[in-house]
Design an enzyme around this catalytic site. Structure first.
Site, short mmCIF file in Angstrom:
data_model
loop_
_atom_site.label_atom_id
_atom_site.label_comp_id
_atom_site.label_asym_id
_atom_site.label_seq_id
_atom_site.Cartn_x
_atom_site.Cartn_y
_atom_site.Cartn_z
N GLU A 53 6.74 -5.99 -0.33
CA GLU A 53 6.31 -5.61 0.54
C GLU A 53 7.39 -5.15 2.03
O GLU A 53 7.03 -4.39 2.44
CB GLU A 53 5.47 -6.83 1.33
CG GLU A 53 4.68 -6.31 2.77
CD GLU A 53 3.69 -5.38 2.72
OE1 GLU A 53 3.52 -5.07 3.97
OE2 GLU A 53 3.41 -4.71 1.79
N HIS A 113 -4.69 5.16 4.23
CA HIS A 113 -3.39 4.87 4.39
C HIS A 113 -2.54 5.81 3.12
O HIS A 113 -1.76 6.60 3.33
CB HIS A 113 -2.76 3.53 4.17
CG HIS A 113 -1.42 3.30 4.34
ND1 HIS A 113 -0.83 3.84 5.62
CD2 HIS A 113 -0.42 2.41 3.78
CE1 HIS A 113 0.64 3.54 5.51
NE2 HIS A 113 0.83 2.55 4.51
N HIS A 170 -14.82 7.79 -10.29
CA HIS A 170 -13.29 8.59 -10.44
C HIS A 170 -13.23 9.18 -11.53
O HIS A 170 -12.58 10.23 -11.92
CB HIS A 170 -12.33 7.27 -10.39
CG HIS A 170 -11.02 7.76 -10.31
ND1 HIS A 170 -10.40 8.62 -9.23
CD2 HIS A 170 -9.82 7.41 -11.05
CE1 HIS A 170 -9.02 8.84 -9.68
NE2 HIS A 170 -8.76 8.20 -10.66
N HIS A 191 0.81 7.96 -12.84
CA HIS A 191 -0.41 8.50 -12.40
C HIS A 191 -0.40 8.90 -10.89
O HIS A 191 -0.91 9.84 -10.49
CB HIS A 191 -1.56 7.51 -12.79
CG HIS A 191 -3.04 8.22 -12.84
ND1 HIS A 191 -2.97 9.13 -13.65
CD2 HIS A 191 -4.23 8.09 -12.22
CE1 HIS A 191 -4.35 9.66 -13.52
NE2 HIS A 191 -4.83 8.97 -12.62
#
Length: 384
Positions: A111, A176, A282, A341
């Site tokens: 992070e 985001h 999707h 991907h």
């Protein structure tokens, strides 16, 4: 929702650290391009910022896929410190209190590394904006583009903050991700302007590219919604979903945007059929986007050899996305395939924006070029 309070005390240390790294990069760039023109140095800085943006998108995907988004549950630091090293006691205590929770030593480093990269990129974009404003007469594009990019990277920083303080709120996480694609597009427009602009698309092809780009961005948003809701494995098998060609799915609940992670709009837990709906949408959109990209690649190829490179790029990226998308489902979403991907989606956006950024040269006389106001973006001068 209960937002985590922001502790600004480590901000100065983070700024000092990222600023030092940015300065070292800029010094290296200045040494590498010593003796080059201002335009060449700006082009190199734009290319470097573009590369780091792609790298940051990949690392952001790695952060999501390793469930490290709350590895440091405060912002901008980690338990009030500038690094996990200084916060090791707090991280150890959190891990001992909840061994299966989101806080571990490795996740904290993932992070915070993502945040360090973002701050370095912000420093490069700030430098690019200041230098472009100072040397705006030598830009091949309007000087507002670097300023718009600087403004947007600040917005991205705010999205990063709320991603953490709002506990991975799915709508914020997805925004985001989309914001990162917009940042990539803004830098790609500037990068493309420094290259040869002699080959431009006709109006019909530009409209087609714009339409395909809109579809790709919609698919990226759906992919982000799948990832942010942890609906990756809601559909088992391919091409059918859970053994059904049209699975039971709750689209109303799955696409309620304003809700917390794992929660339905009424406050209960998000149902399995809602996760199926997210994943299935999707997949369905992927078929539409694949057909659109394939048709565009064929249209570009038929225009002649000058367009073959763009067509081959689209065909190659489409193949990559198809293989990784199907492989991720069949192989239970391996990390390497999922990262490829995500990077492939970013490459598709960059390729399509690069095609759109091609401009037709405009023939003007020398007096017209000389009379152009300083604030106008310079255009290619063709003497006849």
């Amino acid at each position: 929702m209960n937002a985590t309070p922001v502790d600004w005390s480590p901000a100065l240390a983070l700024l000092a650290g990222s600023g030092s790294v940015t300065l070292l990069i800029l010094l290296g760039l200045a040494w590498r391009w010593r003796g080059a023109s201002r335009r060449q140095r700006l082009a190199a800085l734009t290319t470097l910022a573009l590369f780091l943006t792609v790298d940051l998108i990949a690392f952001g995907a790695f952060t999501r896929l390793t469930d490290s988004g709350l590895g440091c549950p405060d912002w901008p630091g980690c338990y009030g410190e500038a690094s996990p090293l200084a916060a090791r006691a707090a991280i150890h205590a959190a891990q001992q209190a909840l061994p299966s929770g989101p806080v571990t030593w490795s996740k904290a480093w993932v992070e915070m590394t993502h945040r360090y990269l973002a701050m370095v990129l912000g420093g490069l974009i700030l430098t690019l904006a200041v230098a472009s404003l100072r040397w705006r007469r030598e830009l091949p594009h309007c000087w507002l583009w670097p300023l718009l990019t600087l403004g947007w990277v600040i917005v991205q920083g705010l999205f990063g903050r709320y991603t953490v303080t709002w506990k991975l709120y799915p709508a914020i996480v997805t925004l985001h991700l989309l914001g990162a694609q917009l940042l990539l597009a803004l830098l790609m427009i500037q990068h493309r302007a420094y290259q040869d602009q002699a080959l431009a698309l006709g109006r019909g092809l530009r409209t087609a590219v714009g339409g395909v780009l809109a579809l790709v961005l919609a698919q990226v948003a759906l992919g982000g919604w799948v990832s942010s809701n942890y609906a990756v494995l809601a559909c088992q098998g391919f091409p059918a979903c859970n053994g059904q060609w049209w699975p039971q799915a709750d689209f109303a609940q799955g696409f309620t945007l304003l809700r917390e992670l794992g929660r339905a709009h009424h406050g209960g837990y998000l149902g399995w059929e809602a996760l199926v709906a997210i994943h299935w949408a999707h997949r369905l959109m992927a078929a539409v986007v694949a057909l659109a990209i394939a048709a565009l690649a064929v249209a570009l190829w038929r225009r002649g050899a000058a367009y073959h490179r763009g067509a081959a790029m689209l065909a190659g990226l489409l193949t990559l996305q198809a293989l990784t998308g199907i492989g991720n489902v069949v192989l239970q979403w391996p990390l390497a395939g999922a990262l490829l991907h995500s990077v492939g989606a970013a490459a598709l956006v960059a390729t399509l924006v690069g095609l759109l950024a091609r401009r037709e040269p405009r023939s003007v006389t020398v007096p017209q070029a000389a009379a152009r106001p300083a604030w106008r973006a310079p255009r290619e001068v063709v003497l006849s």
